[in-house]
Design a protein around this motif. Sequence first.
Motif, PDB file in Angstrom:
ATOM      1  N   VAL A  75       0.224 -11.793  -4.618  1.00 12.06           N
ATOM      2  CA  VAL A  75      -1.018 -11.806  -5.137  1.00 12.06           C
ATOM      3  C   VAL A  75      -2.078 -12.395  -4.487  1.00 12.06           C
ATOM      4  N   SER A  76      -1.671 -13.631  -4.165  1.00 10.50           N
ATOM      5  CA  SER A  76      -3.155 -14.440  -3.598  1.00 10.50           C
ATOM      6  C   SER A  76      -2.593 -14.581  -1.430  1.00 10.50           C
ATOM      7  N   ASN A  77      -1.958 -13.666  -0.995  1.00 13.44           N
ATOM      8  CA  ASN A  77      -1.851 -13.285   0.051  1.00 13.44           C
ATOM      9  C   ASN A  77      -3.093 -11.783   0.111  1.00 13.44           C
ATOM     10  N   ALA A  78      -2.221 -10.899  -0.933  1.00 13.15           N
ATOM     11  CA  ALA A  78      -4.174 -10.004  -0.715  1.00 13.15           C
ATOM     12  C   ALA A  78      -4.817 -10.299  -1.510  1.00 13.15           C
ATOM     13  N   VAL A  79      -5.911 -11.175  -1.391  1.00 18.51           N
ATOM     14  CA  VAL A  79      -6.660 -11.660  -2.364  1.00 18.51           C
ATOM     15  C   VAL A  79      -7.264 -12.381  -1.021  1.00 18.51           C
ATOM     16  N   VAL A  80      -6.501 -13.440  -0.031  1.00 22.02           N
ATOM     17  CA  VAL A  80      -7.035 -13.597   0.589  1.00 22.02           C
ATOM     18  C   VAL A  80      -7.239 -13.011   2.260  1.00 22.02           C
ATOM     19  N   ARG A  81      -6.781 -12.171   2.338  1.00 22.21           N
ATOM     20  CA  ARG A  81      -6.509 -11.015   2.851  1.00 22.21           C
ATOM     21  C   ARG A  81      -8.252 -10.119   2.506  1.00 22.21           C
ATOM     22  N   SER A  82      -8.285 -10.032   1.797  1.00 18.05           N
ATOM     23  CA  SER A  82      -9.290  -9.103   1.103  1.00 18.05           C
ATOM     24  C   SER A  82     -10.852 -10.256   1.835  1.00 18.05           C
ATOM     25  N   LEU A  83     -11.195 -11.164   0.718  1.00 12.81           N
ATOM     26  CA  LEU A  83     -12.216 -11.764   1.431  1.00 12.81           C
ATOM     27  C   LEU A  83     -12.438 -12.430   2.428  1.00 12.81           C
ATOM     28  N   ALA A  84     -11.069 -13.001   3.180  1.00 11.37           N
ATOM     29  CA  ALA A  84     -11.458 -13.064   4.869  1.00 11.37           C
ATOM     30  C   ALA A  84     -11.950 -11.824   5.253  1.00 11.37           C
ATOM     31  N   SER A  85     -11.687 -10.523   4.882  1.00 10.04           N
ATOM     32  CA  SER A  85     -12.278  -9.463   6.032  1.00 10.04           C
ATOM     33  C   SER A  85     -13.357  -8.937   6.084  1.00 10.04           C
ATOM     34  N   GLY A  86     -13.983  -9.472   5.373  1.00  9.43           N
ATOM     35  CA  GLY A  86     -15.286  -9.283   4.255  1.00  9.43           C
ATOM     36  C   GLY A  86     -16.093  -8.263   3.674  1.00  9.43           C
ATOM     37  N   GLU A  87     -14.831  -7.540   3.690  1.00  9.34           N
ATOM     38  CA  GLU A  87     -15.117  -6.133   3.029  1.00  9.34           C
ATOM     39  C   GLU A  87     -16.586  -6.484   1.857  1.00  9.34           C
ATOM     40  N   GLY A  88     -17.188  -4.695   2.009  1.00  9.77           N
ATOM     41  CA  GLY A  88     -17.888  -5.474   0.376  1.00  9.77           C
ATOM     42  C   GLY A  88     -18.463  -3.224  -0.217  1.00  9.77           C
ATOM     43  N   THR A  89     -16.579  -2.708  -0.465  1.00 15.62           N
ATOM     44  CA  THR A  89     -16.730  -1.972  -0.696  1.00 15.62           C
ATOM     45  C   THR A  89     -16.957  -2.076  -2.256  1.00 15.62           C
ATOM     46  N   ARG A  90     -16.987  -1.005  -3.137  1.00 15.53           N
ATOM     47  CA  ARG A  90     -17.301  -1.351  -4.987  1.00 15.53           C
ATOM     48  C   ARG A  90     -15.760  -1.311  -4.920  1.00 15.53           C
ATOM     49  N   PRO A  91     -15.976  -2.302  -6.853  1.00 12.95           N
ATOM     50  CA  PRO A  91     -14.876  -2.449  -6.830  1.00 12.95           C
ATOM     51  C   PRO A  91     -14.186  -0.775  -7.524  1.00 12.95           C
ATOM     52  N   SER A  92     -15.238   0.155  -7.421  1.00 13.31           N
ATOM     53  CA  SER A  92     -14.536   1.302  -8.514  1.00 13.31           C
ATOM     54  C   SER A  92     -13.557   2.467  -7.547  1.00 13.31           C
ATOM     55  N   GLU A  93     -14.155   1.678  -6.326  1.00 16.01           N
ATOM     56  CA  GLU A  93     -13.696   2.376  -4.629  1.00 16.01           C
ATOM     57  C   GLU A  93     -12.227   2.406  -5.404  1.00 16.01           C
ATOM     58  N   VAL A  94     -11.426   0.923  -5.228  1.00 16.89           N
ATOM     59  CA  VAL A  94     -10.338   0.578  -5.653  1.00 16.89           C
ATOM     60  C   VAL A  94      -9.502   0.582  -6.898  1.00 16.89           C
ATOM     61  N   ASP A  95      -8.161   1.353  -6.491  1.00 14.03           N
ATOM     62  CA  ASP A  95      -7.917   2.141  -7.344  1.00 14.03           C
ATOM     63  C   ASP A  95      -6.280   0.623  -7.191  1.00 14.03           C
ATOM     64  N   ALA A  96      -6.581  -0.304  -8.699  1.00 14.80           N
ATOM     65  CA  ALA A  96      -5.127  -1.160  -8.479  1.00 14.80           C
ATOM     66  C   ALA A  96      -4.536  -0.936  -8.873  1.00 14.80           C
ATOM     67  N   LEU A  97      -3.792  -0.109  -9.728  1.00 14.55           N
ATOM     68  CA  LEU A  97      -2.736   0.679  -9.680  1.00 14.55           C
ATOM     69  C   LEU A  97      -2.131   1.510  -8.445  1.00 14.55           C
ATOM     70  N   GLU A  98      -2.440   1.545  -7.556  1.00 20.19           N
ATOM     71  CA  GLU A  98      -2.329   2.037  -5.923  1.00 20.19           C
ATOM     72  C   GLU A  98      -1.493   0.877  -5.173  1.00 20.19           C
ATOM     73  N   PRO A  99      -0.028   0.889  -5.262  1.00 19.81           N
ATOM     74  CA  PRO A  99       0.269  -0.173  -3.792  1.00 19.81           C
ATOM     75  C   PRO A  99      -0.237   0.084  -2.343  1.00 19.81           C
ATOM     76  N   GLU A 100      -1.279   0.976  -1.940  1.00 18.68           N
ATOM     77  CA  GLU A 100      -1.266   1.254  -0.960  1.00 18.68           C
ATOM     78  C   GLU A 100      -3.146   0.350  -0.935  1.00 18.68           C
ATOM     79  N   GLU A 101      -3.302  -0.091  -2.118  1.00 19.02           N
ATOM     80  CA  GLU A 101      -4.631  -0.423  -1.924  1.00 19.02           C
ATOM     81  C   GLU A 101      -4.697  -1.737  -1.593  1.00 19.02           C
ATOM     82  N   ALA A 102      -3.489  -2.777  -1.744  1.00 15.07           N
ATOM     83  CA  ALA A 102      -3.649  -3.718  -1.851  1.00 15.07           C
ATOM     84  C   ALA A 102      -4.400  -4.322   0.123  1.00 15.07           C
ATOM     85  N   GLU A 103      -4.104  -3.106   0.979  1.00 10.97           N
ATOM     86  CA  GLU A 103      -4.293  -3.940   1.996  1.00 10.97           C
ATOM     87  C   GLU A 103      -5.782  -3.611   2.421  1.00 10.97           C
TER      88      GLU A 103
END
Length: 390
Positions: A344-372
């Motif tokens: 989980v920490s790996n995915a969170v750090v990668r997301s924060l480091a990428s600087g993405e600013g998408t809306r939370p509703s666009e990310v499906d937290a139940l789909e493993p593919e969305e971890a990237e």
Amino acid sequence: MRNAADKAVDAQQAIPFSLRVAAAIGWRFLVLAGVLWVLGKVFNELRVVVVPVGVALLLSALLAPAVDKLVTWRVPRGLATVLVLVGGLAVVGGVLTFVINAFIRGLPDMRERVAESINAIQDWLKNGPPHLTQDQLSGYVEKFLESLKSNQEAITSGALTTAGTVGELLTGMLLALFTLIFFLYDGRGIWSFLVRLLPGHVRARTAVAGSRGFASLVGYVRATAMVAVVDAVGIGIGLWAIGVPLAVPLAALVFLGGFVPIVGALISGSVAVLVALVTSGVVPALLVLAVVLAVQQLEGHVLQPLLLGRAVQLHPLSVVLGITVGASLAGIAGALLSVPLIAVSNAVVRSLASGEGTRPSEVDALEPEEAEPDEPKEARDGVAPPRNAP
């Protein structure tokens, strides 16, 4: 004042640059180590609460997709939560009942084989290279019994400690079940409440990073469960074919050990080899060892790369170190929760480091593919972003 400032600058310049960098890194490292030490102390004091909540989070990652699927079929969320929980408890209870009954049925046969193995060992000690006499064997047995009597107090205190641990275990199970109900019923609402506690300018990025972290956890738990099932079935069939008693309970142990990567499979496989050695002899034990190694090679080189996505894959060194630290802090529970926490920490750090600013509703937290995290447009077009890009 000017002379004092010039002297300060001269004194700073007199210190070698490498030493200044080392000092800057050193005090930051000390601050980080202090924070980790405080967190470890807090975790140790609150482990009765933290561990059940962590287990509930793992179970919610496994069961939440089923609840969401029922909701898409127009089943009320409360009813969907009850159905999934009851179904999950029924499956777990059925498996435990089956394993316990198989263990009870296989216990007499195992007792006979163990007795035969002990007799064979005694015969080897008397007639083999040691050439021990019956009096010497009896003396060793008496010394062993005397050692048990002398350590009776320590054994009794250990039993009392185990009883207290069982009480804590039951309390933790109830707390984990209670927490799991709310995670399944209103997990998104709980996460939204926590995000609203943060400053406004970081809420969107934190919400997206958290969603990607949970998606990584869903992928990890799902893949780990599938790998554990394959390991248990493969080793169980091998044990049954070789004729080792208690094949089903040992396969169940392999399944449970599969949730602790590397270390769990090693320990459960070693137990299977040891049981085969004690009950069936050297050749069956070597055959079981070959089966365990073959299944683990299949797991490491085929199943895990195939089932674990890119964002969930972890370096084996980080897995081993994480399990070691988790086990030292919280025993078996720490070993179980350490690797999911790293994923989980790996995915969170990668997301924060990428600087993405998408809306939370666009990310499906139940789909493993969305971890990237999403790649920047320049990276997708094959153009490197400028060095000063945010």
